[in-house]
Design an enzyme around this catalytic site. Structure first.
Site, mmCIF file in Angstrom:
data_model
loop_
_atom_site.group_PDB
_atom_site.id
_atom_site.type_symbol
_atom_site.label_atom_id
_atom_site.label_comp_id
_atom_site.label_asym_id
_atom_site.label_seq_id
_atom_site.Cartn_x
_atom_site.Cartn_y
_atom_site.Cartn_z
ATOM 1 N N ASP A 253 0.844 -1.199 0.000
ATOM 2 C CA ASP A 253 0.000 0.000 0.000
ATOM 3 C C ASP A 253 0.878 1.247 0.000
ATOM 4 O O ASP A 253 1.807 1.352 0.811
ATOM 5 C CB ASP A 253 -0.907 0.028 1.232
ATOM 6 C CG ASP A 253 -1.999 -1.036 1.148
ATOM 7 O OD1 ASP A 253 -2.109 -1.700 0.096
ATOM 8 O OD2 ASP A 253 -2.730 -1.196 2.147
ATOM 9 N N TYR B 179 1.588 21.976 -12.363
ATOM 10 C CA TYR B 179 2.174 20.659 -12.647
ATOM 11 C C TYR B 179 3.656 20.806 -12.990
ATOM 12 O O TYR B 179 4.511 20.087 -12.459
ATOM 13 C CB TYR B 179 1.420 20.019 -13.813
ATOM 14 C CG TYR B 179 1.968 18.693 -14.288
ATOM 15 C CD1 TYR B 179 1.803 17.538 -13.518
ATOM 16 C CD2 TYR B 179 2.637 18.581 -15.514
ATOM 17 C CE1 TYR B 179 2.294 16.311 -13.964
ATOM 18 C CE2 TYR B 179 3.126 17.364 -15.959
ATOM 19 C CZ TYR B 179 2.952 16.228 -15.186
ATOM 20 O OH TYR B 179 3.438 15.017 -15.619
ATOM 21 N N LYS C 83 7.089 19.027 -11.233
ATOM 22 C CA LYS C 83 8.024 18.179 -11.984
ATOM 23 C C LYS C 83 9.411 18.817 -12.031
ATOM 24 O O LYS C 83 10.419 18.116 -12.060
ATOM 25 C CB LYS C 83 7.491 17.929 -13.401
ATOM 26 C CG LYS C 83 6.286 16.985 -13.426
ATOM 27 C CD LYS C 83 6.680 15.602 -12.924
ATOM 28 C CE LYS C 83 5.564 14.595 -13.066
ATOM 29 N NZ LYS C 83 5.920 13.271 -12.518
HETATM 30 N N1 NAP Z 1 0.779 10.973 -19.419
HETATM 31 C C1 NAP Z 1 1.598 11.973 -19.719
HETATM 32 O O1 NAP Z 1 1.378 12.760 -20.667
HETATM 33 C C2 NAP Z 1 2.876 12.147 -18.929
HETATM 34 C C3 NAP Z 1 3.866 12.981 -19.481
HETATM 35 C C4 NAP Z 1 5.040 13.202 -18.764
HETATM 36 C C5 NAP Z 1 5.203 12.593 -17.537
HETATM 37 N N2 NAP Z 1 4.227 11.796 -17.029
HETATM 38 C C6 NAP Z 1 4.433 11.219 -15.705
HETATM 39 O O2 NAP Z 1 4.517 9.814 -15.806
HETATM 40 C C7 NAP Z 1 4.059 9.230 -14.572
HETATM 41 C C8 NAP Z 1 3.047 8.141 -14.891
HETATM 42 O O3 NAP Z 1 1.916 8.733 -15.505
HETATM 43 P P1 NAP Z 1 0.877 7.966 -16.432
HETATM 44 O O4 NAP Z 1 0.761 8.732 -17.675
HETATM 45 O O5 NAP Z 1 1.234 6.518 -16.464
HETATM 46 O O6 NAP Z 1 -0.469 8.231 -15.658
HETATM 47 P P2 NAP Z 1 -1.461 7.295 -14.808
HETATM 48 O O7 NAP Z 1 -1.740 6.031 -15.520
HETATM 49 O O8 NAP Z 1 -2.593 8.198 -14.441
HETATM 50 O O9 NAP Z 1 -0.611 6.947 -13.506
HETATM 51 C C9 NAP Z 1 -0.521 7.807 -12.391
HETATM 52 C C10 NAP Z 1 -0.146 6.957 -11.198
HETATM 53 O O10 NAP Z 1 0.009 7.786 -10.055
HETATM 54 C C11 NAP Z 1 -0.684 7.179 -8.977
HETATM 55 N N3 NAP Z 1 -1.106 8.137 -7.965
HETATM 56 C C12 NAP Z 1 -1.800 9.286 -8.130
HETATM 57 N N4 NAP Z 1 -2.034 9.855 -6.929
HETATM 58 C C13 NAP Z 1 -1.471 9.020 -5.998
HETATM 59 C C14 NAP Z 1 -1.382 9.039 -4.585
HETATM 60 N N5 NAP Z 1 -1.925 10.042 -3.845
HETATM 61 N N6 NAP Z 1 -0.742 8.031 -3.965
HETATM 62 C C15 NAP Z 1 -0.201 7.006 -4.674
HETATM 63 N N7 NAP Z 1 -0.258 6.924 -6.016
HETATM 64 C C16 NAP Z 1 -0.887 7.934 -6.663
HETATM 65 C C17 NAP Z 1 -1.890 6.518 -9.627
HETATM 66 O O11 NAP Z 1 -2.411 5.563 -8.728
HETATM 67 P P3 NAP Z 1 -4.001 5.234 -8.592
HETATM 68 O O12 NAP Z 1 -4.236 4.064 -9.514
HETATM 69 O O13 NAP Z 1 -4.165 4.888 -7.164
HETATM 70 O O14 NAP Z 1 -4.733 6.484 -9.004
HETATM 71 C C18 NAP Z 1 -1.190 5.885 -10.832
HETATM 72 O O15 NAP Z 1 -0.496 4.729 -10.464
HETATM 73 C C19 NAP Z 1 3.501 10.377 -13.736
HETATM 74 O O16 NAP Z 1 4.481 10.785 -12.807
HETATM 75 C C20 NAP Z 1 3.283 11.478 -14.748
HETATM 76 O O17 NAP Z 1 3.342 12.758 -14.166
HETATM 77 C C21 NAP Z 1 3.070 11.538 -17.710
#
Ligand code: NAP
Length: 252
Positions: free
Chosen positions: A65, A158, A162
């Site tokens: 968790d 955001y 980052k």
């Molecule tokens: N998608 C983009 O365009 C993009 C671009 C650049 C960087 N990123 C970065 O890449 C990473 C992964 O993103 P993704 O695109 O794969 O998005 P995603 O599928 O929405 O994944 C986000 C993750 O963060 C977790 N999370 C959010 N709030 C949380 C909390 N309070 N405690 C624990 N876990 C939490 C979510 O868990 P739950 O399942 O519990 O919600 C999920 O596992 C992120 O750091 C994001 O900022 C994404």
């Protein structure tokens, strides 16, 4: 241990339900050597689904968790994730993309994003670095973003979270030199995942599999910063150098 082709045997993903994290596990699994996965995530049906699917494919799958807003428990969570066996790769993937307009109206939204994306991520990263340093090997993978590189009016909450994480990540990479541990700072552009669902894709948008492939390809060798897609490195270089009056006129 990571083999000469860059394929790890064990992986811990903080934000174990993230689509990019899931694609990375799949990438490592199909490389044929992955045996052990630790998914640190909030309890959810998605976490259960992912862990039972992986349990059918790998020797060991464990869930821990992890709530990034519970800052007092991060040390305990990381000990539960890391104490009992070697881990080859630790991925810091938990993150939220707050609505900038909403954060302007309700600063608590910005504070929570900073807690998840920066404060908790930094704490988890430092705990992981300490464990890998003692272990004497391993790779830390930090999901930063191109949004860290230059604040935009439409996305600076955001971007600032980052930028903080990106700075810790690059500083830590320097500090880890000679320790046997390396760090990959990953700056994707717009990735089509549930985080960006419903948003109009930005130029150079990509998908989680492409990000995962880029990470896997850069796992071996010294610490470095990568952009996904790679072309964004040069786009961001130009954007960073651009005068504010010109930058402001670009589509936000
Ligand atoms: N998608 C983009 O365009 C993009 C671009 C650049 C960087 N990123 C970065 O890449 C990473 C992964 O993103 P993704 O695109 O794969 O998005 P995603 O599928 O929405 O994944 C986000 C993750 O963060 C977790 N999370 C959010 N709030 C949380 C909390 N309070 N405690 C624990 N876990 C939490 C979510 O868990 P739950 O399942 O519990 O919600 C999920 O596992 C992120 O750091 C994001 O900022 C994404």
């Amino acid at each position: 241990v990571i083999d000469s082709l860059g394929a790890p045997e064990s992986v811990l993903v903080l934000g174990g339900t993230s689509e990019i994290g899931t694609a990375l596990i799949e990438q490592f699994r199909t490389s044929g050597r992955l045996r052990r996965v630790v998914l640190a995530a909030r309890p959810s049906a998605l976490r259960d689904q992912l862990s039972s699917r992986l349990a059918g494919q790998l020797a060991e799958v464990r869930t821990v968790d992890f709530d990034a807003t519970d800052l007092d428990r991060i040390g305990e969570t990381m000990r539960a994730c890391l104490d009992d066996a070697d881990i080859d790769v630790v991925v810091i993937a938990a993150g939220v993309l707050p609505d900038n307009e909403e954060a302007l109206r309700r600063p608590a939204v910005a504070v929570e994003a900073a807690q998840v994306n920066y404060v908790a991520a930094m704490a988890a990263l430092l705990h992981a670095a300490d464990a890998l340093r003692r272990q004497g090997h391993g790779v830390l993978v930090v999901l930063s973003s191109v949004a860290a590189e230059r604040p935009r009016a439409a996305n600076f909450v955001y971007g600032s979270t980052k930028a903080g994480l990106d700075s810790v990540s690059r500083g830590l990479a320097e500090q880890l030199r000679g320790s046997g541990v390396t760090l990959l700072t990953v700056r994707p552009g717009f990735v089509r995942t549930r985080m960006t669902a419903g948003m109009a894709p930005a130029p150079f948008s990509t998908d989680p599999t492409t990000v995962a492939r880029a990470i896997a390809e850069n796992l071996r060798g010294p610490s470095r910063v990568i952009w996904v897609p790679g072309l964004l490195r040069w786009v961001m270089l130009a954007l960073r150098a651009m005068p504010a009056a010109v930058f402001r006129r670009l589509p936000q």
